[in-house]
Design a protein around this motif. Sequence first.
Motif, PDB file in Angstrom:
ATOM      1  N   ILE A 169      14.055  14.342  -0.983  1.00 14.70           N
ATOM      2  CA  ILE A 169      12.899  14.496  -2.035  1.00 14.70           C
ATOM      3  C   ILE A 169      12.671  16.148  -1.943  1.00 14.70           C
ATOM      4  O   ILE A 169      12.524  16.665  -3.106  1.00 14.70           O
ATOM      5  N   ILE A 187       3.123  15.136  -4.210  1.00 17.72           N
ATOM      6  CA  ILE A 187       3.583  14.739  -5.460  1.00 17.72           C
ATOM      7  C   ILE A 187       4.240  13.293  -5.422  1.00 17.72           C
ATOM      8  O   ILE A 187       5.038  13.000  -5.274  1.00 17.72           O
ATOM      9  N   LEU A 235       0.815  -1.210  -0.183  1.00 19.17           N
ATOM     10  CA  LEU A 235      -0.010   0.091  -0.064  1.00 19.17           C
ATOM     11  C   LEU A 235       0.844   1.367  -0.026  1.00 19.17           C
ATOM     12  O   LEU A 235       0.182   2.496  -0.020  1.00 19.17           O
TER      13      LEU A 235
HETATM   14  C1  FAD Z   1       8.832  12.303  -5.376  1.00 14.93           C
HETATM   15  C2  FAD Z   1       9.436  11.130  -5.059  1.00 14.93           C
HETATM   16  C3  FAD Z   1      10.660  10.734  -5.364  1.00 14.93           C
HETATM   17  C4  FAD Z   1      11.502   9.781  -4.940  1.00 14.93           C
HETATM   18  N1  FAD Z   1      12.853   9.347  -5.302  1.00 14.93           N
HETATM   19  C5  FAD Z   1      13.652   8.072  -4.832  1.00 14.93           C
HETATM   20  C6  FAD Z   1      14.676   7.951  -5.393  1.00 14.93           C
HETATM   21  O1  FAD Z   1      15.278   8.864  -5.767  1.00 14.93           O
HETATM   22  N2  FAD Z   1      15.162   6.688  -4.733  1.00 14.93           N
HETATM   23  C7  FAD Z   1      14.638   5.847  -4.006  1.00 14.93           C
HETATM   24  O2  FAD Z   1      14.930   4.970  -3.592  1.00 14.93           O
HETATM   25  N3  FAD Z   1      13.247   6.183  -3.869  1.00 14.93           N
HETATM   26  C8  FAD Z   1      12.588   7.184  -4.191  1.00 14.93           C
HETATM   27  N4  FAD Z   1      11.411   7.581  -3.651  1.00 14.93           N
HETATM   28  C9  FAD Z   1      10.747   6.684  -3.106  1.00 14.93           C
HETATM   29  C10 FAD Z   1      10.140   5.416  -3.779  1.00 14.93           C
HETATM   30  O3  FAD Z   1       9.703   5.880  -4.980  1.00 14.93           O
HETATM   31  C11 FAD Z   1       9.132   4.766  -2.714  1.00 14.93           C
HETATM   32  O4  FAD Z   1       9.445   4.249  -1.953  1.00 14.93           O
HETATM   33  C12 FAD Z   1       8.281   3.641  -3.726  1.00 14.93           C
HETATM   34  O5  FAD Z   1       7.958   3.912  -4.986  1.00 14.93           O
HETATM   35  C13 FAD Z   1       7.289   3.061  -3.128  1.00 14.93           C
HETATM   36  O6  FAD Z   1       6.795   2.073  -3.598  1.00 14.93           O
HETATM   37  P1  FAD Z   1       5.522   1.107  -3.071  1.00 14.93           P
HETATM   38  O7  FAD Z   1       5.024   0.281  -3.904  1.00 14.93           O
HETATM   39  O8  FAD Z   1       5.934   0.779  -1.571  1.00 14.93           O
HETATM   40  O9  FAD Z   1       4.181   2.325  -2.964  1.00 14.93           O
HETATM   41  P2  FAD Z   1       3.247   3.081  -3.832  1.00 14.93           P
HETATM   42  O10 FAD Z   1       4.213   3.653  -5.017  1.00 14.93           O
HETATM   43  O11 FAD Z   1       3.138   4.463  -3.122  1.00 14.93           O
HETATM   44  O12 FAD Z   1       2.331   2.227  -4.288  1.00 14.93           O
HETATM   45  C14 FAD Z   1       1.253   1.954  -3.328  1.00 14.93           C
HETATM   46  C15 FAD Z   1       0.174   1.657  -4.221  1.00 14.93           C
HETATM   47  O13 FAD Z   1      -1.072   1.014  -3.300  1.00 14.93           O
HETATM   48  C16 FAD Z   1      -2.317   1.746  -3.605  1.00 14.93           C
HETATM   49  N5  FAD Z   1      -3.148   1.824  -2.608  1.00 14.93           N
HETATM   50  C17 FAD Z   1      -2.691   2.366  -1.506  1.00 14.93           C
HETATM   51  N6  FAD Z   1      -4.012   2.208  -0.490  1.00 14.93           N
HETATM   52  C18 FAD Z   1      -4.819   1.546  -1.312  1.00 14.93           C
HETATM   53  C19 FAD Z   1      -6.309   0.895  -0.895  1.00 14.93           C
HETATM   54  N7  FAD Z   1      -6.909   1.203   0.182  1.00 14.93           N
HETATM   55  N8  FAD Z   1      -6.902   0.327  -1.690  1.00 14.93           N
HETATM   56  C20 FAD Z   1      -6.276   0.109  -3.106  1.00 14.93           C
HETATM   57  N9  FAD Z   1      -4.968   0.423  -3.475  1.00 14.93           N
HETATM   58  C21 FAD Z   1      -4.413   1.274  -2.499  1.00 14.93           C
HETATM   59  C22 FAD Z   1      -1.931   3.029  -4.349  1.00 14.93           C
HETATM   60  O14 FAD Z   1      -2.835   3.410  -5.525  1.00 14.93           O
HETATM   61  C23 FAD Z   1      -0.688   2.358  -5.083  1.00 14.93           C
HETATM   62  O15 FAD Z   1      -0.890   1.917  -6.396  1.00 14.93           O
HETATM   63  C24 FAD Z   1      10.663   8.586  -4.175  1.00 14.93           C
HETATM   64  C25 FAD Z   1       9.240   8.963  -3.891  1.00 14.93           C
HETATM   65  C26 FAD Z   1       8.685  10.286  -4.423  1.00 14.93           C
HETATM   66  C27 FAD Z   1       7.414  10.473  -4.033  1.00 14.93           C
END
Ligand code: FAD
Length: 292
Positions: free
Chosen positions: A227, A196, A178
């Motif tokens: 960030i 963002i 999530l």
């Molecule tokens: C601007 C920015 C720059 C970054 N730069 C870097 C970097 O340079 N290097 C690095 O290592 N990391 C970086 N990060 C961090 C990294 O991108 C994130 O840690 C990583 O993408 C998180 O992935 P995730 O799949 O855990 O979460 P997310 O990408 O947040 O995905 C969560 C998913 O869950 C879904 N979801 C949430 N709640 C629900 C619900 N109740 N029901 C259904 N769906 C739900 C959302 O729609 C989404 O699809 C950056 C982050 C940001 C925002």
Amino acid sequence: MSVTRYECQACGWIYPAQSESANPEPIAFNELPDTFCCPLCGVGKAQFKPLDVDETPGAATLTSSMQNSSQQCQDVVVVGAGLAGWTVIDALRAKQPDIGITLITQDMADRYHKPMLSVALSQNKTPQDLVRMSGVQAAQKANITLMSQTQVISIDSKNRTLQTNKGELSYGNLVLALGAAPAIPACFADQDIWHINDLEGFSKIQAALAGETGANKHIAVIGAGMIGTEIAEDLTTAGHKVTLLDINDAPLAGLLPPQAPHKNMQAPHKQNNTFLGGHLVQKAGPPREGGF
Ligand SMILES: Cc1cc2nc3c(=O)[nH]c(=O)nc-3n(C[C@H](O)[C@H](O)[C@H](O)COP(=O)(O)OP(=O)(O)OC[C@H]3O[C@@H](n4cnc5c(N)ncnc54)[C@H](O)[C@@H]3O)c2cc1C
């Protein structure tokens, strides 16, 4: 001569960069010095993997735990279509071509590299430019069932069911991917803040910055961690004026050794940014009409 492309597993940057790949003889990744690091996020060479090679660490553990599960139920429901959710799906699919997988996500499930969101404004990239594959195409390719724009509201782990805004669904094995929620200071009303953290948020801020006149704006960025500083730099490069605020005395204070932030202090000013250290934001008015 073409060289194998390598992808940064942290941020998705691809070697050789497009400009380098135009070079008829780019250096092969293996021949780059050990000191090579990702120009986008700074991780080392070890964090790169060849593109299009299916290496799936973690899949063996997950699939063997599923096989050992007393329910022996093969249907997996993954909630969340970010890097974590899609990586789990890739890993499972590589080990279990026939297993039933359903992906539920409240967004469109498009595959993109989130770290690009903090460098894309100055490059004039649209959200569509950042999408490497649409959710629908990626779901077809992985042979999974996609429930996009579907929000999970509650989980009944005893009966193995999920309640969503589109109805109830049962699962055999559940993966929660999530993501994280930002820690927003209590003084801000949620509707007054630009997030963002996904393509939709990026699209909204891009539209707001373009505005009616496209004139440059003065933007406050709160938080000078990795960030915040990246976004401040991106906004400045895009031609906007930025004031970067942080409770610490220098940008990136929590990430760098004590002597480094002082050098960093000079960087924002050089770029027409103002850095205000030692500032704890306690109150904020609503944004002006139109956002800025
Ligand atoms: C601007 C920015 C720059 C970054 N730069 C870097 C970097 O340079 N290097 C690095 O290592 N990391 C970086 N990060 C961090 C990294 O991108 C994130 O840690 C990583 O993408 C998180 O992935 P995730 O799949 O855990 O979460 P997310 O990408 O947040 O995905 C969560 C998913 O869950 C879904 N979801 C949430 N709640 C629900 C619900 N109740 N029901 C259904 N769906 C739900 C959302 O729609 C989404 O699809 C950056 C982050 C940001 C925002």
